[in-house]
Structures are given as structure tokens and as C-alpha cells.
Scaffold this active site. Sequence first.
Site, PDB file in Angstrom:
ATOM      1  N   HIS A  76       1.077  -0.783   0.205  1.00 19.41           N
ATOM      2  CA  HIS A  76       0.299  -0.020  -0.156  1.00 19.41           C
ATOM      3  C   HIS A  76       1.022   1.383   0.056  1.00 19.41           C
ATOM      4  CE1 HIS A  76      -3.026  -2.917   1.016  1.00 19.41           C
ATOM      5  NE2 HIS A  76      -3.437  -3.094   1.605  1.00 19.41           N
ATOM      6  N   LYS A  85       5.376   5.081   7.207  1.00 14.29           N
ATOM      7  CA  LYS A  85       5.603   4.130   8.821  1.00 14.29           C
ATOM      8  C   LYS A  85       3.624   3.992   8.722  1.00 14.29           C
ATOM      9  CE  LYS A  85       4.875   8.593  11.117  1.00 14.29           C
ATOM     10  NZ  LYS A  85       5.408   8.997  12.259  1.00 14.29           N
TER      11      LYS A  85
END
Length: 475
Positions: A244, A337
Site C-alpha cells: 500500500h 510508517k
Amino acid sequence: MNKPVSVVIMGASGNLALTKLLPSLYTLYTSGALPAQFTISGYARTGMTHEEFRAKVKANLMDSVEETQLVESLVNTFISKIFYHAGNYGSVEDFGQLKTELDEVNAEFGDDIKRVFYLSIPPAVFEPVINSLRESNLVEKGNLDHFVVVEKPFGYDTDSARELNATIEQTFDESQVCRIDHYLGKEAIQNLMVMRFANIIFEPVWNRNYIESVTISWEEDKAIGDRGGYFDDAGIIRDVIQNHLLQILALVAMEQPSELTSDEIASEKNRVLRKITPFKAEDVVVGQYTDGVCSGRSVNSYRDEPGVPKDSMRDTFAAVRCEINNQRWSGVPFVVKAGKAMTKSCTEIIIQFKDVVGSIFANQPHHANKLVIRVQPEAGMIFNITNKVPGKGMVLKDVKMDFTYNSGFDVAMPGAYERLLLDAINGDKSLFISYDELIQSWELFTPILKKIDAGENEVHFYRAGTSGPEEADFK
């Protein structure tokens, strides 16, 4: 597209098919996006009749689709176009029977028909399904009326991804393969190219001369729950970052494609991925949550979740600093992150601009411009700029220019699977992942994943309900 289409869902009795795929197909049907002639066939090992499967689909439509769309006549017509076949995934004979049934239910469409096979199945049965499709003559290699949609995970590392593709290549050409990443179907992600390349104010400053850093973050305020068995084998990097978030990074950083075709877009994304330098040890911080509180609920530590070993070193949080070694981005840190059991649930892209050089307002407290692109939960954009506070003195204040899709457009936001399913049916691969992109992303992450899998990488613990380990705040 007017050509009749037959959509075949492998793993049709599973959660993804019942709660996402079939409701999305219903929404496409009610909006008039599907061809006038279509059928949907489910295939799975669970024994069911057509009527029993239709009843399951109808019950899930009631729970998954907005009430205003649930028109009884439309629901009944849609359900009547759904069929079900029970069989084993590795049985060529069962797939041959499926072919006979498909030929029967689609007989009125003639020979000029498109078939889309959606593999909503566990990785363990991927190879037998692909082989059975070929050996039963359900698909023809190179025939662009036969498409296969592959749901992630696309392998476990570089070697397994290559093996997976070798299996696919026996049955399908790359032109027939749609590797789905549902994040690429989200409106905010689709809008990235429009925002950059259709607005003159952004592209001239979209480079290292004006941008200080780029952060792409994914947070979820939920613990692993009953997914411990799967998650401890995968981890957050495989689950979210390698696919993603790296895809989002590529769209943020790529050059303008020469035209809006799937090949040109994939080429530009892959060019960015090839320019990411290998990660150093200090560029990767992984963490694991301990007990805490998320959204007002007590959360057990990851190691106390069902199916998780008590000594697990698996990553539930990771932050990776990337450097893109090209003329546009050299020297600009990109940080991706992701974490479970965090303070909130959101996905956003933060473009931090540099401060004005030699500004006459340098002695006034203010911050440099910042653009926040919100992917979810409420898609939109926030642009932070500096303004003067009304009054006699020269006082500066940071203010937000806020845009949301819900307020800006008087239309319903389509789901990601709706867009991607329609693209697969229409043969548009612009929002799917190419094989070259897939391998390049695995080559970036496989070295660090091997260390994590072997328990050799340091894991920093953080309390559930916080923003992750302090070590992830790259300076």
C-alpha cells in the site's frame, strides 16, 4: 463497455467476497456501470445450492449497502444473475463442470463474452486454482477477454513472488493479470496525479528545492485481535508498507507519464522504485505494542494475543526512511510508517515544504507551509499557510485551508473495490500493480524482512494507544 461479462469469484463463500466484492458489484449494477448482460458465479469448497448462496449474498447486501440503494426490484434482479458451484480447488474435473455451467448460464450471450476471474482465495491454493483454470480450458493465454484479478499477498519475499508469477505465466500473459491493491482505488489516491499534473501551482514546487520531507503514514487504533496467526507470519511491513504505502510513495514521487495508460503509469512508478537506495540499518525502525488503551478500550500486549508466540519479535509498527536518488528528489527524506494499536485510525500523506529563505518575518513565530492529503477516514486535503492575525500589530498565525470530498462534491464516494472491479471488467489496468513494480518493491524490503523473520532486528516496544516508539522520530 457493452460486451457481456461473466464474473467468476474463486473463494465466493469467504468474507471478502460476501462483504466487499458482491456488494460492490451490486452497487455497480444499480449505478448502470455494469454491462446490460452479465452473470456472477461463485466457486468454493463449501457445499451450497444456488438458492442457498443467493440467500447469503442477499443477507450481506442488507448489511453492506446503503439502505437507499436497496430497491427490492433491483436486488431481486441482481440476485437472479448469481450462481454457485461447489468444488475442490485442485480438481480439473470440478473446474470442467464449472465450465459447463458457465457455458449454460451464459448461452444467450453468444461467443463474444468477457470472463473475469477474481481469486479471493488463500495463497496456499493459488497454484492449484491457476493450473485448474488452464487445464479445464476455462481461460486462454493471451486472450484479452479473459482476465484474472489477484488479491494480495503477492508472495512472501522476492523469491516467492517470482515463483508465484511463474505459476501465473503458465496460464496468463501479463496483459491479462490485474494485481489488486485496494488502496489504489481510493479517491484521494486516484486524485494524486490530477492534483499534481492538472494544477500549475503544485508541479513547479514538487521537488527538492521546495520540499523538506514527505511522510506517508498508516495508523490503526485497533489491536490484532483474532488475526494473530496470520499476522505473526507476515508483520506490518508485508501487510501494509511493502504494498500500500510504497505504491502511494511511487505516485507522489513519479514523473508525469506521457499519457494516461496503464503501461506509462506503471513505467513511471517503477522508475521511482528503481531509484530508491537500499535501506541502511538506521533507516528502519520496527516496534511491537505492549498493553495499553486504544479508543477507550483496554488492549493486551501483542504477545498475549491469540495465536502469537510469547517470545514473538514480529513487527506491529515500522518506520522506513527512503532516499530517492534522482534529480527531482535527491536529499529529500521520504518516511513511510505504519502501526497497529496506535492513537487513531487514519492514512495520510504529509508534504512538508521548506521555510522561506531570507523572510522578513523570520522573527515572527510561524511554521513553513504543509500540505496534508488525507486518504482516510475522511478523504480530502489540508493546506497550512501563514496569515496575519487581524489587528494593529504584525502577528502571524498558521491557518488551514480545508477541503473534503464529501463537502466539495455532491456525490456519493464510491468504494475502492467498486472502481477496481469496474476497471478489471473494462480491461483498464491503470490502478493495478505491474510485475516489475512488484519485484522491485520486494527487492527493497526482502533483506530487512529476512532479519526480522530471523529475530535479528532490534524491536522497540511501545504502549498500545501511543504514536509508536520514540526511535521512529527520524531527525
